[in-house]
Motif scaffolding. Structure first.
Motif, PDB file in Angstrom:
ATOM      1  N   ARG A 559     -34.553  33.857  23.144  1.00  0.00           N
ATOM      2  CA  ARG A 559     -34.123  34.508  21.906  1.00  0.00           C
ATOM      3  C   ARG A 559     -32.738  34.027  21.475  1.00  0.00           C
ATOM      4  O   ARG A 559     -32.505  33.740  20.303  1.00  0.00           O
ATOM      5  N   THR A 560     -31.831  33.937  22.429  1.00  0.00           N
ATOM      6  CA  THR A 560     -30.457  33.550  22.076  1.00  0.00           C
ATOM      7  C   THR A 560     -30.363  32.070  21.732  1.00  0.00           C
ATOM      8  O   THR A 560     -29.458  31.660  21.003  1.00  0.00           O
ATOM      9  N   ALA A 561     -31.289  31.240  22.249  1.00  0.00           N
ATOM     10  CA  ALA A 561     -31.280  29.824  21.891  1.00  0.00           C
ATOM     11  C   ALA A 561     -31.642  29.640  20.425  1.00  0.00           C
ATOM     12  O   ALA A 561     -31.179  28.700  19.772  1.00  0.00           O
ATOM     13  N   ARG A 562     -32.462  30.534  19.888  1.00  0.00           N
ATOM     14  CA  ARG A 562     -32.854  30.446  18.487  1.00  0.00           C
ATOM     15  C   ARG A 562     -31.760  30.971  17.576  1.00  0.00           C
ATOM     16  O   ARG A 562     -31.506  30.414  16.513  1.00  0.00           O
ATOM     17  N   LEU A 588     -26.124  30.846  32.548  1.00  0.00           N
ATOM     18  CA  LEU A 588     -25.398  31.747  31.652  1.00  0.00           C
ATOM     19  C   LEU A 588     -24.072  31.143  31.229  1.00  0.00           C
ATOM     20  O   LEU A 588     -23.680  31.216  30.053  1.00  0.00           O
ATOM     21  N   ARG A 589     -23.386  30.527  32.143  1.00  0.00           N
ATOM     22  CA  ARG A 589     -22.106  29.894  31.825  1.00  0.00           C
ATOM     23  C   ARG A 589     -22.311  28.735  30.851  1.00  0.00           C
ATOM     24  O   ARG A 589     -21.525  28.536  29.917  1.00  0.00           O
ATOM     25  N   ALA A 590     -23.409  27.994  31.041  1.00  0.00           N
ATOM     26  CA  ALA A 590     -23.681  26.861  30.162  1.00  0.00           C
ATOM     27  C   ALA A 590     -24.055  27.307  28.749  1.00  0.00           C
ATOM     28  O   ALA A 590     -23.825  26.584  27.774  1.00  0.00           O
ATOM     29  N   LEU A 591     -24.637  28.515  28.637  1.00  0.00           N
ATOM     30  CA  LEU A 591     -25.043  29.020  27.324  1.00  0.00           C
ATOM     31  C   LEU A 591     -23.900  29.661  26.543  1.00  0.00           C
ATOM     32  O   LEU A 591     -24.073  30.017  25.383  1.00  0.00           O
ATOM     33  N   ALA A 592     -22.754  29.857  27.171  1.00  0.00           N
ATOM     34  CA  ALA A 592     -21.676  30.655  26.572  1.00  0.00           C
ATOM     35  C   ALA A 592     -21.194  30.155  25.213  1.00  0.00           C
ATOM     36  O   ALA A 592     -20.946  30.966  24.314  1.00  0.00           O
ATOM     37  N   GLY A 594     -20.713  29.327  21.459  1.00  0.00           N
ATOM     38  CA  GLY A 594     -21.428  29.694  20.248  1.00  0.00           C
ATOM     39  C   GLY A 594     -21.937  31.113  20.201  1.00  0.00           C
ATOM     40  O   GLY A 594     -22.554  31.512  19.220  1.00  0.00           O
ATOM     41  N   ARG A 595     -21.703  31.898  21.251  1.00  0.00           N
ATOM     42  CA  ARG A 595     -22.189  33.276  21.275  1.00  0.00           C
ATOM     43  C   ARG A 595     -21.210  34.150  22.051  1.00  0.00           C
ATOM     44  O   ARG A 595     -20.380  33.660  22.824  1.00  0.00           O
ATOM     45  N   ILE A 596     -21.324  35.443  21.856  1.00  0.00           N
ATOM     46  CA  ILE A 596     -20.582  36.420  22.648  1.00  0.00           C
ATOM     47  C   ILE A 596     -21.505  36.883  23.767  1.00  0.00           C
ATOM     48  O   ILE A 596     -22.631  37.311  23.510  1.00  0.00           O
ATOM     49  N   THR A 597     -21.033  36.797  25.000  1.00  0.00           N
ATOM     50  CA  THR A 597     -21.865  37.123  26.152  1.00  0.00           C
ATOM     51  C   THR A 597     -21.232  38.260  26.946  1.00  0.00           C
ATOM     52  O   THR A 597     -20.037  38.211  27.264  1.00  0.00           O
ATOM     53  N   LEU A 598     -22.054  39.257  27.245  1.00  0.00           N
ATOM     54  CA  LEU A 598     -21.613  40.390  28.061  1.00  0.00           C
ATOM     55  C   LEU A 598     -22.502  40.462  29.296  1.00  0.00           C
ATOM     56  O   LEU A 598     -23.728  40.437  29.193  1.00  0.00           O
ATOM     57  N   LEU A 599     -21.877  40.560  30.462  1.00  0.00           N
ATOM     58  CA  LEU A 599     -22.591  40.624  31.728  1.00  0.00           C
ATOM     59  C   LEU A 599     -22.199  41.891  32.469  1.00  0.00           C
ATOM     60  O   LEU A 599     -21.015  42.121  32.727  1.00  0.00           O
ATOM     61  N   VAL A 600     -23.199  42.712  32.795  1.00  0.00           N
ATOM     62  CA  VAL A 600     -22.967  43.891  33.623  1.00  0.00           C
ATOM     63  C   VAL A 600     -23.511  43.588  35.008  1.00  0.00           C
ATOM     64  O   VAL A 600     -24.661  43.161  35.147  1.00  0.00           O
ATOM     65  N   THR A 601     -22.705  43.783  36.030  1.00  0.00           N
ATOM     66  CA  THR A 601     -23.144  43.507  37.387  1.00  0.00           C
ATOM     67  C   THR A 601     -22.397  44.396  38.363  1.00  0.00           C
ATOM     68  O   THR A 601     -21.216  44.702  38.170  1.00  0.00           O
ATOM     69  N   HIS A 602     -23.113  44.822  39.422  1.00  0.00           N
ATOM     70  CA  HIS A 602     -22.464  45.545  40.517  1.00  0.00           C
ATOM     71  C   HIS A 602     -22.030  44.599  41.631  1.00  0.00           C
ATOM     72  O   HIS A 602     -21.293  45.011  42.525  1.00  0.00           O
ATOM     73  N   ASN A 603     -22.499  43.358  41.564  1.00  0.00           N
ATOM     74  CA  ASN A 603     -22.034  42.343  42.507  1.00  0.00           C
ATOM     75  C   ASN A 603     -20.768  41.718  41.925  1.00  0.00           C
ATOM     76  O   ASN A 603     -20.830  40.850  41.059  1.00  0.00           O
ATOM     77  N   LEU A 604     -19.622  42.167  42.381  1.00  0.00           N
ATOM     78  CA  LEU A 604     -18.364  41.766  41.757  1.00  0.00           C
ATOM     79  C   LEU A 604     -18.099  40.282  41.890  1.00  0.00           C
ATOM     80  O   LEU A 604     -17.344  39.715  41.096  1.00  0.00           O
ATOM     81  N   ALA A 605     -18.702  39.621  42.878  1.00  0.00           N
ATOM     82  CA  ALA A 605     -18.516  38.178  43.003  1.00  0.00           C
ATOM     83  C   ALA A 605     -19.085  37.452  41.791  1.00  0.00           C
ATOM     84  O   ALA A 605     -18.565  36.413  41.375  1.00  0.00           O
ATOM     85  N   ASN A 606     -20.158  38.001  41.187  1.00  0.00           N
ATOM     86  CA  ASN A 606     -20.754  37.368  40.012  1.00  0.00           C
ATOM     87  C   ASN A 606     -19.825  37.414  38.807  1.00  0.00           C
ATOM     88  O   ASN A 606     -19.956  36.603  37.883  1.00  0.00           O
ATOM     89  N   ALA A 607     -18.906  38.353  38.790  1.00  0.00           N
ATOM     90  CA  ALA A 607     -17.992  38.481  37.656  1.00  0.00           C
ATOM     91  C   ALA A 607     -16.979  37.343  37.600  1.00  0.00           C
ATOM     92  O   ALA A 607     -16.249  37.220  36.612  1.00  0.00           O
TER      93      ALA A 607
END
Length: 664
Positions: A559-562, A588-592, A594-607
């Motif tokens: 969806r976001t690629a379109r 996700l990092r590669a798609l950043a 051209g768009r606003i990206t929000l990531l919710v995670t409980h694995n703090l290393a992913n942040a």
């Protein structure tokens, strides 16, 4: 993430609540008590009467015919013509009965009687045959129109429900209005049947009245004399049974819920391991016993009313036969006319009973049909009505003083004074404990919720989201909610969901799936991308939790690629192994850009991949900064990070010392 908003239970006094001393139910225990929305019990109990039905029936008949007209115009016209023709032939049959009897009762040879009666017999036979054919035509046409009405009603209701603001689901009244409207939609096929029966009964009544008026005007009042008791009884018994049905609605709904919980696959293991069957069946039997008590009482009351009506009808019949004997003995009418009058009176009585019985049923349906049409007009009072500005991909989203409180007198605000600016190309990680307000915040950012009056402001490129066209705004949003949908569609359809502009979606679907590893999951399916993901259906397959999650992330990436607007991922790797998680986060990092990206995670290393980390606690932003900045300063982020790094567990139980075996 599931942010559960709960209201504390009321306490009888200070101090903690004590568990019940006994497992036996008391009058204060709460059981399943389902009040069917929109049933209007008190109103129905007072309003079901002959007068109200007579006043309301024309409106309900017009409404039913309007629904039929919208569903199938040609069949509706033919249905009405068939009903009218059936009434005409019914009247002809009654007139022909008079001619037949007159010819047969006249003095003279039998052969002459038959010759004189032949034209009337021909009309009588032809009318009966044509009425039979028309009856078949009516049943066929009704069977054709009724399901079409139901489908039209269902589709209109679904469309109206999906046109309501998401916040409607947080309002108890919305659920009630939906249930009432849904019940109204379910009555639409029966609505046509009842309308058709009322029309047929009215036509029969008019035909019989015309015949009686022709034979002798004095016979017309006997239409009422022979039918009023039965008609009044029909109204009374309809009221009795209807009130009994809605009075037991609580228990009937409870029975459906108990049954569903016992046989549903999702709880089948617990039904067995927890041995809950005897306990739940006991509740089932008690609810069933309450239903039986009410229905038995209603049956006895209805039988008493019907008995009184039968006595009244018998008295009316005695008067009718007395009047006929008087008219015949006084020479005012002949024996043939008396025989025809008997048939006409019976036809009229049947017509009155049909009008009253079917009219009562039609009236009850009309109450729920009102709720249906009201819901269509208003979508339960929450129809989406926003601005008309069509947004493009947002370059900046600004949040100012955002506060949001869910409905309920004892609810605490889910968000309190949020201020935040998001810019295109940025990846922002949102961190917080369960119930901190993250899900609510993300729904507001994506336009699923609107800020409440005096609850702050959210703007896309300076335009308040309430001024944006809702569909155009949603087209700029790609989401992976924590509770993502598992659509019963083909694997490819689960990714594109029909969101493509006429071109072959396969390349874009494959590209999105390659970013998440979903293509590898699909490659193991029997029919590849054409495999139906619906276990239990013919040819259907089931995926693991991780397989479904890869598909959900692929859907958001497609969806976001379109339309690279706003990409929101809420715990997108919670069910994935480390290899799959690593793959999605790098994508996700590669798609950043051209768009606003929000990531919710409980694995703090992913942040770590985020440009900025926002920490939310109890509805407030309490920290913001880069991962390294927050990891090296005191605060909630550092506290959560330390807890996640602490992998100490209670020590194992010491093993007993091994003693050497004695020798010798």
């Amino acid at each position: 993430m599931n942010e559960t908003r709960t209201t504390p239970p009321r306490k009888a006094g200070p101090g903690p609540q004590e568990p019940p001393e006994s497992a036996e139910p008391t009058e204060h225990d709460e059981e399943l008590r389902y009040r069917h929305p929109g049933d209007k019990r008190q109103f129905v109990g007072q309003s079901i009467s002959t007068g109200t039905m007579v006043r309301r029936l024309p409106q309900l008949i017009r409404r039913a015919l309007h629904l039929a007209w919208r569903a199938d115009r040609r069949s509706t016209v033919l249905l009405l013509l068939a009903q009218a023709a059936s009434g005409v032939f019914g009247a002809l049959a009654l007139y022909a009965t008079t001619g037949t009897l007159a010819a047969m009762l006249r003095p003279g040879p039998v052969a002459a009687h038959l010759r004189d009666a032949a034209p009337s017999l021909a009309v009588l036979t032809g009318s009966a045959a044509l009425r039979a054919v028309l009856g078949i035509a009516v049943l066929t046409l009704s069977g054709r129109v009724a399901p079409r009405i139901n489908r039209e009603a269902d589709m209109a209701l679904i469309e109206a429900g999906c046109s309501a603001e998401l916040a409607a689901y947080d309002e108890p009244q919305y659920g009630e209005r939906w249930e009432a409207a849904d019940r109204g939609a379910s009555t639409t096929p029966d609505l046509l049947t009842s309308t058709q029966d009322v029309i047929a009964s009215a036509v029969s009544l008019l035909a019989a009245a015309g015949v009686l008026a022709t034979l002798h005007p004095l016979l017309v009042p006997f239409l009422l004399l022979g039918s009023v008791p039965t008609g009044v009884a029909a109204v009374r018994t309809a009221r009795i049974h209807y009130l009994a049905a809605i009075t037991t609605g609580d228990e009937r709904q409870a029975l459906r819920i108990y049954r569903w919980y016992l046989i549903d696959k999702g709880r089948a293991d617990q039904v067995r391991s927890d041995q809950v069957l005897p306990f739940m069946l006991d509740k089932y039997r008690k609810a069933e016993a309450r239903i039986v008590t009410v229905t038995d009482r209603a049956g006895r009351e209805a039988a008493r009313v019907s008995l009184l009506a039968a006595l009244g009808t018998g008295a009316g019949a005695a008067l009718m036969w007395g009047a006929l004997l008087y008219l015949v003995s006084s020479g005012r009418i002949g024996l043939a006319a008396a025989g025809s009058a008997t048939f006409a009176l019976r036809t009229a009585a049947s017509g009155v009973q049909g009008m009253v019985g079917n009219g009562a049923r039609l009236y009850r349906m009309g109450l729920y049909l009102d709720d249906y049409f009201t819901f269509l007009d208003e979508a339960g009072g929450h129809r989406i009505a926003r601005g008309s500005i069509v947004p493009g991909p947002p370059r900046t989203i600004e949040v100012t003083g955002l506060t949001y409180t869910y409905p309920g007198g004892q609810q605490e605000p889910a968000l309190r004074g949020i201020d935040l600016t998001l810019t295109q190309g940025e990846v922002v990680a949102v961190i917080g404990q369960n119930g901190s307000g993250k899900s609510t915040f993300l729904k507001l950012l994506s336009g699923l919720y609107l800020p409440q009056p005096d609850g702050g402001r959210i703007s896309w490129d300076g335009v308040p989201i309430g001024d944006l066209d809702a569909d155009a705004l949603f087209r700029q949003v790609a989401r992976v909610p924590q509770e993502f949908a598992r659509w019963p569609l083909q694997a490819a359809e689960n990714v594109h969901l029909g969101q493509y502009d006429g071109d072959d979606p396969a390349p874009a679907v494959a590209a999105a799936a390659a970013l998440t590893g979903f293509d590898e999951t699909v490659a193991r399916l029997r029919s590849g991308w054409r495999t139906l993901l619906a276990q239990g259906w013919q040819g259907g397959a089931e995926l693991s939790g991780g397989g479904w999650q890869r598909g959900a992330v692929s859907r958001a990436f497609f969806r976001t690629a379109r339309r690279p607007g706003l990409l929101i991922l809420d715990e997108p790797t919670s069910d994935l192994d480390p290899r799959a998680e690593h793959r999605i986060l790098h994508s996700l990092r590669a798609l950043a850009p051209g768009r606003i990206t929000l990531l919710v995670t409980h694995n703090l290393a992913n942040a770590r991949l985020a440009d900025r980390v926002v920490v939310v606690d109890q509805g407030r932003i309490v920290q913001t900064g880069t991962w390294d900045e927050l990891a090296h300063c005191d605060g909630l982020f550092r506290e959560l990070l330390d807890l996640q790094a602490d992998r100490t567990v209670p020590a194992q139980r010491p093993r007993p010392a091994k003693h050497p075996r004695p020798t010798g």
